[in-house]
Design a protein around this motif. Structure first.
Motif, PDB file in Angstrom:
ATOM      1  N   ASN A  86       0.545  -1.271   0.420  1.00 22.29           N
ATOM      2  CA  ASN A  86      -0.151   0.131  -0.224  1.00 22.29           C
ATOM      3  C   ASN A  86       0.813   1.031  -0.343  1.00 22.29           C
ATOM      4  O   ASN A  86       2.009   1.270   0.602  1.00 22.29           O
ATOM      5  CB  ASN A  86      -0.825  -0.092   1.167  1.00 22.29           C
ATOM      6  N   ASN A 194       0.875   2.138 -10.988  1.00 23.15           N
ATOM      7  CA  ASN A 194      -0.007   1.125 -10.781  1.00 23.15           C
ATOM      8  C   ASN A 194       0.331   0.854  -8.833  1.00 23.15           C
ATOM      9  O   ASN A 194       0.360  -0.170  -8.938  1.00 23.15           O
ATOM     10  CB  ASN A 194      -0.235  -0.251 -11.859  1.00 23.15           C
ATOM     11  N   ASN A 197      -0.672  -1.635  -6.556  1.00 27.91           N
ATOM     12  CA  ASN A 197      -1.787  -2.847  -7.097  1.00 27.91           C
ATOM     13  C   ASN A 197      -0.565  -3.737  -7.161  1.00 27.91           C
ATOM     14  O   ASN A 197       0.603  -4.008  -7.720  1.00 27.91           O
ATOM     15  CB  ASN A 197      -1.997  -2.635  -8.349  1.00 27.91           C
ATOM     16  N   SER A 198      -1.230  -5.749  -5.824  1.00 30.07           N
ATOM     17  CA  SER A 198      -0.267  -6.386  -5.948  1.00 30.07           C
ATOM     18  C   SER A 198      -0.247  -7.160  -6.800  1.00 30.07           C
ATOM     19  O   SER A 198       0.956  -8.144  -7.250  1.00 30.07           O
ATOM     20  CB  SER A 198      -1.021  -7.418  -4.712  1.00 30.07           C
ATOM     21  N   SER A 199      -0.481  -7.021  -8.572  1.00 27.90           N
ATOM     22  CA  SER A 199      -0.472  -7.747  -9.518  1.00 27.90           C
ATOM     23  C   SER A 199       0.644  -7.183 -10.136  1.00 27.90           C
ATOM     24  O   SER A 199       1.312  -8.216 -10.645  1.00 27.90           O
ATOM     25  CB  SER A 199      -1.657  -7.367 -10.435  1.00 27.90           C
ATOM     26  N   TYR A 200       1.212  -5.890  -9.362  1.00 32.75           N
ATOM     27  CA  TYR A 200       2.959  -5.102 -10.405  1.00 32.75           C
ATOM     28  C   TYR A 200       3.732  -5.115  -8.950  1.00 32.75           C
ATOM     29  O   TYR A 200       5.066  -5.101  -9.890  1.00 32.75           O
ATOM     30  CB  TYR A 200       2.493  -3.739 -11.033  1.00 32.75           C
ATOM     31  N   THR A 229      -1.125   5.992  -8.978  1.00 33.82           N
ATOM     32  CA  THR A 229      -1.685   4.559  -8.604  1.00 33.82           C
ATOM     33  C   THR A 229      -2.563   3.717  -9.535  1.00 33.82           C
ATOM     34  O   THR A 229      -3.375   2.975  -9.508  1.00 33.82           O
ATOM     35  CB  THR A 229      -2.556   4.810  -7.504  1.00 33.82           C
ATOM     36  N   ALA A 230      -2.694   4.909 -11.249  1.00 39.58           N
ATOM     37  CA  ALA A 230      -3.145   4.028 -12.012  1.00 39.58           C
ATOM     38  C   ALA A 230      -2.298   4.031 -13.002  1.00 39.58           C
ATOM     39  O   ALA A 230      -1.067   4.382 -12.981  1.00 39.58           O
ATOM     40  CB  ALA A 230      -4.275   4.663 -12.462  1.00 39.58           C
ATOM     41  N   ASP A 275       6.014  -3.773 -17.250  1.00 37.96           N
ATOM     42  CA  ASP A 275       6.502  -4.115 -16.194  1.00 37.96           C
ATOM     43  C   ASP A 275       7.685  -4.628 -16.035  1.00 37.96           C
ATOM     44  O   ASP A 275       7.436  -5.739 -17.005  1.00 37.96           O
ATOM     45  CB  ASP A 275       4.834  -5.114 -16.413  1.00 37.96           C
TER      46      ASP A 275
END
Length: 317
Positions: A86, A194, A197-200, A229-230, A275
């Protein structure tokens, strides 16, 4: 253009008596990220720097150039215990700090003295492992100490590794080559994407290797930069065949190559999303002449090189 991540580590030693009560709890103490630990991210030495914990009985002062414990006693694999990804702007300021905690349990030690430990990305025996971190166990006054694990007691190691990112924008200029000897100058603006975001941001402690590409999928978009955050909108293309140039030992960086074929990413390219497994970034392009985006047609290919680097983070956690 450079994407950068800083690393730091902490560990906590807990000894449990036979009845399950706590005999010793050192609290979290800092450890040293070894040069070899930084080289791990270049690939070819396991896929997770936190895969194993190795304990030993040596007491030499940890130094960056070490690649083994003084006297290794045992090594075990761990299990994920907790994660943090976070971001709170009011408390975190210009740094985005994430961490991952793994728990390692040693049993059957039987009156064994433990004074050193470290993380290893590979382990097959006390003489064969790839050590990424090292530390001496310290007492409450900060002095190196030895812990004796009696018969029937269990030694638990909680290892916390931090990945730290600077969220401030980075700017610079590149020349886009047209393949015929000409070039066009573009300004770029580089920032995180992002965030939270836990995916990243749960893969920071894996290597950046060509076997697994750069990360998931790289995107080019016609939309402008977003908040950290995006990520940018209006995706033009997404590729999964990004590659990495060979890693040079002790360089702590790799070059990611994002190639787009003649049938990909045609249109006005304003932003790119990278990514990189150890983080996610967004890059904006605008010509020096008039801030126009990169324009690509179905007769052109495009390759975007981005340097991914990493190092130690020495600041407060």
């Amino acid at each position: 253009m450079q994407a950068n991540m800083g690393m730091a580590g902490e560990f906590r030693v807990v000894v449990k008596r036979v009845d399950g009560s706590t005999k010793i709890d050192t609290g979290y103490q800092k450890n040293l990220i070894l040069n070899q630990g930084l080289d791990f991210f270049g690939g070819n030495n396991g896929s997770d720097m936190m895969a194993y914990c190795v304990i030993g009985s040596g007491n030499s002062q940890p130094v960056y150039t070490q690649n083994k414990l003084d006297t290794a006693i045992a090594g075990v694999s761990g299990a994920d215990f907790s994660t943090k990804n976070n971001y709170n702007a009011s408390t975190d300021g210009n740094l985005y700090k994430t961490n991952r905690v793994r728990k390692y349990s040693f049993s059957g030690l039987n009156n064994t003295n433990i004074s050193e430990l470290g993380l290893a990305s590979t382990y097959s025996a006390t003489t064969t492992y790839f050590l990424c971190t090292r530390a001496l166990i310290k007492d409450s006054q900060g002095n190196p100490t030895t812990i004796t694990v009696l018969s029937g007691e269990v030694l638990e190691i909680y290892y916390k590794v931090w990945a730290v990112y600077d969220i401030t924008d980075k700017t610079g200029q590149i020349n886009l080559l047209d393949g015929a000897g000409g070039s066009v100058a573009y300004n770029y603006q580089f920032k995180l994407a992002n965030v939270g975001n836990s995916s990243y941001y749960l893969s920071q402690f894996n290597n950046v290797s060509p076997a697994s590409s750069v990360g998931k999928y790289q995107s080019v978009c016609s939309g402008d930069l977003s908040a950290i955050t995006a990520s940018p909108t209006n995706k033009l293309a997404e590729i999964s065949n990004s590659t990495m140039q060979s890693y040079v030992a002790s360089s702590y960086k790799r070059i990611a190559l994002l190639p787009f074929a003649v049938n990909e990413a045609n249109g006005s390219i304003r932003t790119v999303v990278l990514d990189a497994k150890i983080g996610c970034w967004q890059i904006r392009f605008g010509s020096v002449a008039n801030d126009s985006p990169i324009t690509k047609t179905n007769t052109q290919t495009l390759t975007i090189p981005i340097e991914i680097s990493w190092g130690r983070y020495e600041g407060a956690l």
